[in-house]
Design a protein around this motif. Structure first.
Motif, mmCIF file in Angstrom:
data_model
loop_
_atom_site.group_PDB
_atom_site.id
_atom_site.type_symbol
_atom_site.label_atom_id
_atom_site.label_comp_id
_atom_site.label_asym_id
_atom_site.label_seq_id
_atom_site.Cartn_x
_atom_site.Cartn_y
_atom_site.Cartn_z
ATOM 1 N N THR A 56 -19.352 -6.104 -20.351
ATOM 2 C CA THR A 56 -20.015 -5.329 -19.584
ATOM 3 C C THR A 56 -19.366 -3.920 -19.196
ATOM 4 O O THR A 56 -19.966 -2.902 -19.203
ATOM 5 C CB THR A 56 -20.706 -5.818 -18.243
ATOM 6 O OG1 THR A 56 -19.562 -6.487 -17.288
ATOM 7 C CG2 THR A 56 -21.398 -6.773 -18.551
ATOM 8 N N VAL A 57 -17.903 -4.097 -18.791
ATOM 9 C CA VAL A 57 -17.168 -2.767 -18.611
ATOM 10 C C VAL A 57 -17.030 -2.052 -19.764
ATOM 11 O O VAL A 57 -16.941 -0.664 -19.698
ATOM 12 C CB VAL A 57 -16.044 -2.973 -17.657
ATOM 13 C CG1 VAL A 57 -16.369 -3.927 -16.469
ATOM 14 C CG2 VAL A 57 -15.109 -3.615 -18.539
ATOM 15 N N GLU A 58 -16.990 -2.606 -21.046
ATOM 16 C CA GLU A 58 -16.755 -1.751 -22.052
ATOM 17 C C GLU A 58 -18.145 -1.086 -22.663
ATOM 18 O O GLU A 58 -18.167 0.045 -22.985
ATOM 19 C CB GLU A 58 -16.541 -2.835 -23.277
ATOM 20 C CG GLU A 58 -15.309 -3.237 -23.339
ATOM 21 C CD GLU A 58 -14.921 -4.290 -24.647
ATOM 22 O OE1 GLU A 58 -13.763 -4.852 -24.816
ATOM 23 O OE2 GLU A 58 -15.843 -4.904 -25.116
ATOM 24 N N MET A 59 -19.220 -1.516 -22.131
ATOM 25 C CA MET A 59 -20.581 -0.956 -22.234
ATOM 26 C C MET A 59 -20.498 0.708 -21.537
ATOM 27 O O MET A 59 -20.915 1.406 -21.841
ATOM 28 C CB MET A 59 -21.941 -1.683 -21.973
ATOM 29 C CG MET A 59 -21.735 -2.831 -23.088
ATOM 30 S SD MET A 59 -23.242 -3.931 -22.351
ATOM 31 C CE MET A 59 -24.663 -2.880 -22.326
ATOM 32 N N ILE A 60 -20.002 0.228 -20.203
ATOM 33 C CA ILE A 60 -19.765 1.519 -19.301
ATOM 34 C C ILE A 60 -18.894 2.485 -20.161
ATOM 35 O O ILE A 60 -19.010 3.606 -20.106
ATOM 36 C CB ILE A 60 -19.489 0.912 -18.012
ATOM 37 C CG1 ILE A 60 -20.667 0.077 -17.300
ATOM 38 C CG2 ILE A 60 -19.036 2.490 -17.179
ATOM 39 C CD1 ILE A 60 -20.143 -0.503 -16.093
ATOM 40 N N LEU A 61 -17.630 1.923 -20.390
ATOM 41 C CA LEU A 61 -16.703 2.846 -21.065
ATOM 42 C C LEU A 61 -17.036 3.604 -22.314
ATOM 43 O O LEU A 61 -16.737 4.688 -22.388
ATOM 44 C CB LEU A 61 -15.542 1.956 -21.367
ATOM 45 C CG LEU A 61 -14.581 1.509 -20.222
ATOM 46 C CD1 LEU A 61 -13.528 0.472 -20.631
ATOM 47 C CD2 LEU A 61 -14.020 2.397 -19.342
ATOM 48 N N LEU A 62 -17.932 2.945 -23.059
ATOM 49 C CA LEU A 62 -18.317 3.502 -24.214
ATOM 50 C C LEU A 62 -19.198 4.728 -23.939
ATOM 51 O O LEU A 62 -19.016 5.806 -24.338
ATOM 52 C CB LEU A 62 -19.236 2.413 -25.078
ATOM 53 C CG LEU A 62 -20.175 3.136 -26.203
ATOM 54 C CD1 LEU A 62 -19.860 2.122 -27.437
ATOM 55 C CD2 LEU A 62 -21.620 3.303 -26.003
ATOM 56 N N GLN A 63 -20.195 4.587 -23.031
ATOM 57 C CA GLN A 63 -20.855 5.924 -22.384
ATOM 58 C C GLN A 63 -20.254 6.785 -21.813
ATOM 59 O O GLN A 63 -20.291 8.029 -22.075
ATOM 60 C CB GLN A 63 -22.134 5.497 -21.412
ATOM 61 C CG GLN A 63 -23.138 4.285 -22.367
ATOM 62 C CD GLN A 63 -24.167 3.894 -21.453
ATOM 63 O OE1 GLN A 63 -25.001 4.399 -21.084
ATOM 64 N NE2 GLN A 63 -23.503 2.472 -20.904
#
Length: 291
Positions: A56-63
């Protein structure tokens, strides 16, 4: 013709700003929505909270990386529960990227572009997890693991190889982590590999099934992890912006901060025994049967 040119330019501009379709598993999207809770991900600095984990933190980092890299098109997440299916959709260009990281080794034979590494060689450390309350497994030691059955997804090549190198002789396969948890609950397997979580006892739930780690042991998995990106013109633009942003996020320490908030980089296991997954052992027998 001259009157049509401005309209064509407008249409091209609108198409270029169309939403970027990014694939993630359904359970990851649900936890991501709990974690974000309506906050603007572009300005978010606190990555902790309900739903925080590596994915889930990767999804934030991507954006955040896309925004820092100059990409202004919105990201729209679509759900695909199979890791292999996500990689296939990326390779075929039907989605622009996967929203969580993948092993470089899993992408090496595919026509897929890799982002800069989110997790670099030597950084990926996970736990061995079993069903909470299954003390017969939770109290085992490395020499006993060859008698146990592990459950993983055979598409996760690095996980399979690591379990084999740890001496596990029998490995069952399931296509999603939810199914892995169900198999452990049903007694069709004993343990699995999973990243650590930010809970006090490092446990986590999947569909109401609680998994907890074998205390005292952590496993270093070789390789680096990257966002998989489609080999298309839009994928190239996506990749350029993403790499610029990821470089900035790493330089500011925000990638590490996010992984710490998600429990992936976890100080609670600092003194646990780190197991070397590269020692040679007899190959395991892998069953492809779904649960």
């Amino acid at each position: 013709m001259r009157r049509l040119l401005p309209m064509l330019a407008l249409l091209i501009g609108l198409c270029s700003e169309a939403a970027l379709l990014v694939a993630v598993p359904q359970d990851v999207l649900a936890d991501y929505e709990r974690l974000v809770a309506g906050r603007d991900v572009r300005t978010l600095r606190d990555y902790s909270g309900p739903g925080a984990r590596r994915d889930t933190v990767e999804m934030i980092l991507l954006q955040q990386a896309l925004w820092l890299g100059g990409e202004r098109a919105a990201v729209r997440f679509t759900t695909l529960n199979s890791y292999a299916r996500i990689l296939n959709e990326v390779e075929q260009g039907r989605v622009v990227a996967g929203g969580t990281s993948a092993w470089a080794t899993d992408l090496s034979t595919r026509n897929i572009r890799l982002s800069r590494a989110l997790i670099e060689e030597g950084e990926y450390v996970v736990g061995l997890y079993a069903l909470a309350g299954n003390h017969a497994v939770l109290r085992t030691r490395p020499a006993q693991w060859r008698t146990l059955t592990a459950v993983t997804n055979r598409a996760w090549i690095n996980d399979v190889a690591t379990l084999q190198q740890l001496g596990v002789r029998h490995i069952e396969s399931a296509p999603t982590f939810a199914m892995i948890a169900r198999m452990l609950k049903a007694g069709r397997g004993d343990l699995t590999l999973a990243s650590f979580k930010p809970t006090p006892d490092l446990s986590f739930e999947v569909e109401g099934i609680t998994l907890t780690p074998l205390v005292g042991y952590k496993v270093a998995m070789p390789g680096s992890r990257h966002f998989p990106i489609a080999p298309t013109p839009r994928g190239e633009r996506f990749a350029r912006a993403l790499d610029i942003g990821l470089a900035r996020l790493r330089g500011e320490g925000r990638i590490r901060q996010a992984y710490e908030a998600g429990g992936f980089f976890n100080s609670r296991v600092a003194e646990w025994t780190l197991l070397d997954p590269r020692r040679t052992t007899a190959p395991a027998r892998i069953s492809p049967r779904p649960p």
